[in-house]
Scaffold this motif. Sequence first.
Motif, short mmCIF file in Angstrom:
data_model
loop_
_atom_site.label_atom_id
_atom_site.label_comp_id
_atom_site.label_asym_id
_atom_site.label_seq_id
_atom_site.Cartn_x
_atom_site.Cartn_y
_atom_site.Cartn_z
N GLY A 540 99.96 -36.21 65.90
CA GLY A 540 99.23 -36.22 67.16
C GLY A 540 98.00 -37.15 67.11
N LEU A 541 97.21 -37.11 68.18
CA LEU A 541 96.02 -37.96 68.28
C LEU A 541 94.75 -37.11 68.13
CD1 LEU A 541 97.07 -40.16 71.34
CD2 LEU A 541 97.16 -40.76 68.93
N PRO A 542 93.70 -37.72 67.54
CA PRO A 542 92.45 -36.96 67.39
C PRO A 542 91.95 -36.47 68.76
CG PRO A 542 92.39 -38.94 66.07
CD PRO A 542 93.63 -39.05 66.93
N THR A 543 91.46 -35.26 68.78
CA THR A 543 91.05 -34.63 70.03
C THR A 543 89.75 -33.85 69.82
OG1 THR A 543 93.38 -34.36 70.60
CG2 THR A 543 91.79 -33.10 71.90
N SER A 544 88.94 -33.82 70.86
CA SER A 544 87.73 -32.99 70.88
C SER A 544 87.83 -32.01 72.03
CB SER A 544 86.45 -33.82 71.05
OG SER A 544 86.28 -34.69 69.95
N ILE A 545 87.34 -30.79 71.80
CA ILE A 545 87.41 -29.78 72.84
C ILE A 545 86.18 -28.88 72.72
CG2 ILE A 545 88.75 -28.16 71.42
CD1 ILE A 545 90.21 -27.32 74.00
N HIS A 605 101.10 -37.16 57.58
CA HIS A 605 100.22 -37.57 58.69
C HIS A 605 99.23 -36.44 59.00
CE1 HIS A 605 99.81 -39.25 63.05
NE2 HIS A 605 98.83 -39.64 62.25
N THR A 606 97.97 -36.80 59.09
CA THR A 606 96.95 -35.81 59.46
C THR A 606 96.33 -36.17 60.81
OG1 THR A 606 95.22 -37.00 58.30
CG2 THR A 606 96.38 -35.28 57.06
N ASN A 607 95.82 -35.16 61.44
CA ASN A 607 95.13 -35.33 62.73
C ASN A 607 93.92 -34.37 62.75
OD1 ASN A 607 94.51 -36.09 65.31
ND2 ASN A 607 96.03 -34.76 66.29
N THR A 608 92.96 -34.68 63.60
CA THR A 608 91.76 -33.83 63.67
C THR A 608 91.56 -33.28 65.08
OG1 THR A 608 90.33 -35.72 64.12
CG2 THR A 608 90.58 -35.04 61.82
N LEU A 609 91.07 -32.06 65.11
CA LEU A 609 90.68 -31.41 66.36
C LEU A 609 89.23 -30.96 66.18
CD1 LEU A 609 91.33 -30.21 69.15
CD2 LEU A 609 92.08 -28.13 67.98
N THR A 610 88.32 -31.63 66.92
CA THR A 610 86.89 -31.28 66.84
C THR A 610 86.60 -30.24 67.90
OG1 THR A 610 86.35 -33.51 66.08
CG2 THR A 610 84.53 -32.17 66.95
N ILE A 611 86.09 -29.08 67.43
CA ILE A 611 85.84 -27.96 68.35
C ILE A 611 84.34 -27.69 68.42
CG2 ILE A 611 86.30 -25.52 68.83
CD1 ILE A 611 88.92 -25.80 67.34
N SER A 612 83.82 -27.64 69.63
CA SER A 612 82.43 -27.25 69.89
C SER A 612 82.41 -25.99 70.73
CB SER A 612 81.67 -28.35 70.63
OG SER A 612 81.68 -29.56 69.90
N VAL A 613 81.37 -25.17 70.54
CA VAL A 613 81.23 -23.93 71.31
C VAL A 613 79.89 -23.98 72.06
CG1 VAL A 613 81.05 -21.41 71.23
CG2 VAL A 613 82.62 -22.61 69.67
N ASP A 614 79.96 -23.92 73.39
CA ASP A 614 78.72 -23.85 74.19
C ASP A 614 78.21 -22.41 74.17
OD1 ASP A 614 78.62 -26.50 74.82
OD2 ASP A 614 79.63 -26.29 76.76
N PRO A 615 76.90 -22.23 73.89
CA PRO A 615 76.36 -20.87 73.77
C PRO A 615 76.17 -20.21 75.14
CG PRO A 615 74.59 -22.45 73.56
CD PRO A 615 75.87 -23.24 73.63
N ALA A 616 76.07 -18.89 75.11
CA ALA A 616 75.72 -18.14 76.33
C ALA A 616 74.26 -18.40 76.67
CB ALA A 616 75.97 -16.65 76.12
N PRO A 617 73.89 -18.35 77.93
CA PRO A 617 72.49 -18.59 78.30
C PRO A 617 71.57 -17.49 77.78
CG PRO A 617 73.71 -17.79 80.20
CD PRO A 617 74.73 -18.06 79.12
#
Length: 961
Positions: A540-545, A605-617
Amino acid sequence: MRITFTLLAVLALFSAAFAQDPLPTDAGYDAWKAGSSAEMPYVPYVPAPPYPDDVQRGGGCDCWIPPDGTYTLAMNPNDDGSSAQIPLPFGFFLYGNTYNSCYINNNGNLSFGSSYGTYSAAGFPSNQYVMVAPFWADVDTRPANGGRVWYKVTPTALYVNWVAVGYYSNHTDKLNSFQVIITDGNDPVVPNGANVSFCYRDMQWTTGDASGGSNGFGGTPATVGANKGDGVNYLQFGRFDQAGTGYDGPFGASDGVDWFDFKYLSFTTDQTQANVPPVLASQSVCDSMEMCVGQMAMLDVTFLSPEPSQITTPNSTAPTLSNYTITNSTSGLTAEISTSFTPQPSDVGYHIVTFTGTDDGSPALTTTFTVVVHVEQGVEFPSGTVTTCDNGAPVALFPALGGNPGVGGTWTDPNGAAHSGTFDPTTDPVGDYTYLLNIGAGCSSYGVVTTSTVPHADAGTDGAGTYCTDGVPVDLFALIGGTPQAGGQWTDPNGDPVTATLDPTIQPSGNYQYEVTGTTPCPNDASIVAITINQAVDAGLPTSITVCTDAAPLDMYGALDGTPTPGGSWTDPSGAPMSGTFNAQTDQVGVYTYLVQTALPCLDHTNTLTISVDPAPNAGMDGSIVRCANDPAVPLFPVLGNNPDAGGIWLDPNMQPHSGVLDPPVALQGLHYYVAYGMGVCTHLIDTSTVDVTINPLPVISFFAEPDSGCHPLPVTLTNTTPLSDVGDPCVWDFGDGTTGTGCGAVDHVYAEPGLYPVRLTVTSPDGCTDELFRQAVVLVEPAPVAEFFFSPDPGTEANSTVYFTADDPHAVQFDWTVNDTHFGDARQVQHYFNNKIGDDYDVCLSVLDRYGCADTLCKVVTILVPAIFMPNAFTPDGDGHNDKFYPYVQDVVAKEHVLQVFDRWGALIFSSTDPGEGWDGRYRNAGELLPEGVYVWRLAALPTATSDKLEMFGSVTLLR
């Protein structure tokens, strides 16, 4: 052309006026006023015109009207003087009263009913001064190199100019020039129906030396405005005590005099309603404009709300101008509006531009100002067009004009900005470019070249891609860099047409060309995508979420881009194996790696998935705050605990939005809410915290003095009548005589010197809130009576022994007159008849009481002169020491007027003397032998004291031996 107008509406300020004691009028006035400084020498008057350049009237619509031959000098050079009463041939309406005369006061104001020499200006409102004050300060026109005050009267207006005037005492290092015009309300010299205008040139000083000023500044500030004199109706633009242009309106601190430089103020005093309409203020009062086609104009207008709590809304209309635009409009306590327009050929003719500022008072009032715009144009050249590719080379516009326009003109772009005349399609706006010829000789002749561009063909920039033989189809278009246009044609490495989808399982490696057909006059454009196809697996292709902290567990494989081969393995950001399901509440954020293993010849073949978490207010923790009603504004955000997120919104107890700054004088008590919103993908989440606001009221201060008047020294009891619930500690008294005291009940104070004293009481409430009450003229201390008197005649004489007595002290109201302890009168002026037979000295005493019962007594000696003359009829000059000489015995006669002569029987003069103490010793002229016995004739001339008629007496004396 850029024209700036400013409209200023001013609310009356509710502050007590300062009353200054009457001024002495004797020759020591200047020394009295200057205190310990010596009086400056008087400089003879020298006429001032012609005036300096800075007070000459400019061109156009300058408000300054310089004095000319129709003006009259208001008064000779002076300090604190006034003109004679000036009749007005019209009625000037001042807050309900109509006046048909006024006084011009040297100290920068007009007054009605009486003149004022007051040099330290009071704030408005005041119940003492009926005046219109363009700049009330201590003007000094005595220096020869200083300015003068000029005026003229027309049937409908009074013009008064203070031209280049200096300040007390005799200073001309800084000069002020200002003007006031009052009218009947219909004279167009003050436009828009107003009846008062103030106009200023360069303003350089505010305060004279005797008002606490130093080098023209500081001390008691100057006052600008109008005052009815009832303590209620007035208008104040501000008070000024410093250099600079600082100005916070009429409701705050004193401001800088340079704010007035070249400013114009006009307003109306012929209304008595509670709400005050806006006041026109500007550096010009232009009400018409001459414009040419293609000439851009910008207009800026500012309003200040007439009352501190009101909001003013600005607006402007010009319905017949084709491109009249409001570029900025801001409502508020300070309201601003900006407009612009560039006249087009269709706008030739006359137009009305209207500016309005409407407050939200009751009733709402509107100030309106109109500008007449006259648009003209010169000869129109035949128009032309230029069409070019939007990335083409620059094109000269002049050749596109029709006819024979001539060179040397100027160009403006479609926005009205100056332009070179060469159209660069990569940077210049498209539209109508105007060519203007013969600028400066009326409106220019003009022509228009309309430009347009054709979008260029864009195939993007070259790209490349490498794929495995078992890969999925690839969109070649996505591999092109830049911003390629869709709809072009693809060819493969063999030159054969293909689609934009590359299937690496069947298509070869090589250069794939993408070509876009250009629209005339633009050429075609092409780009190359270099493709390399290898045999490989696909992870697959590198992805950020980014997910929210409350998101459901995420299937990470499903979040991958491309066409990854399933069945691979995952490792977390720390390199540890994991299941492939991400839990936002527990798993760490970062880069997750997906590994697909395969057999040779393809590599894993390796692929990366960059995961970020938006905090609660986070809105933080609840807080509370307590403030006094007169405390300064304070931000609420720091009151919250637990490090809240910035950028949220604040709601007051009525759930109305506010800035988050608590202004105690106007803030609401209760819970103020802070709402924090989630960021990114957490925008559906909110958090709320509160700040509990308590506003403690200020003490309601009152007090009275008993007694409030008397003679000095006067003991007075000042009693604090502030409600006990409002009184804490301390209570501080300022007695107005330079001394202070403390005490929250009644305090005693002795006023040692005569005067009219103000009193200030500062009270701190039990909640710690402090306020003060300042009252003018609380205690009147009058001088104790003095039993001084004078009398006439002095001395009394035989013919004039009735003496008239007059008491001097104006404060005395009761009188007791005695002569040698015998009462003879109880009026201020009495008379007494003395014995005219015998001269004597009499003790006359006066005892007085004033209206407060204070007493004094004075005694004086009154002399009554009754002349007496005795002449012996014989003497015996025998040397025995008894009756040896002949001379008269006189009383109450003038010695130097004395003449005694003795004659023998034949009339010969044998003795003469002017010394009353010298007698005749019986000898011939006081020498030689004694004359024989016998009768001798004498003559005596004498002048009784306090008379003008001499006495002449004759008789005889017998000389005996």
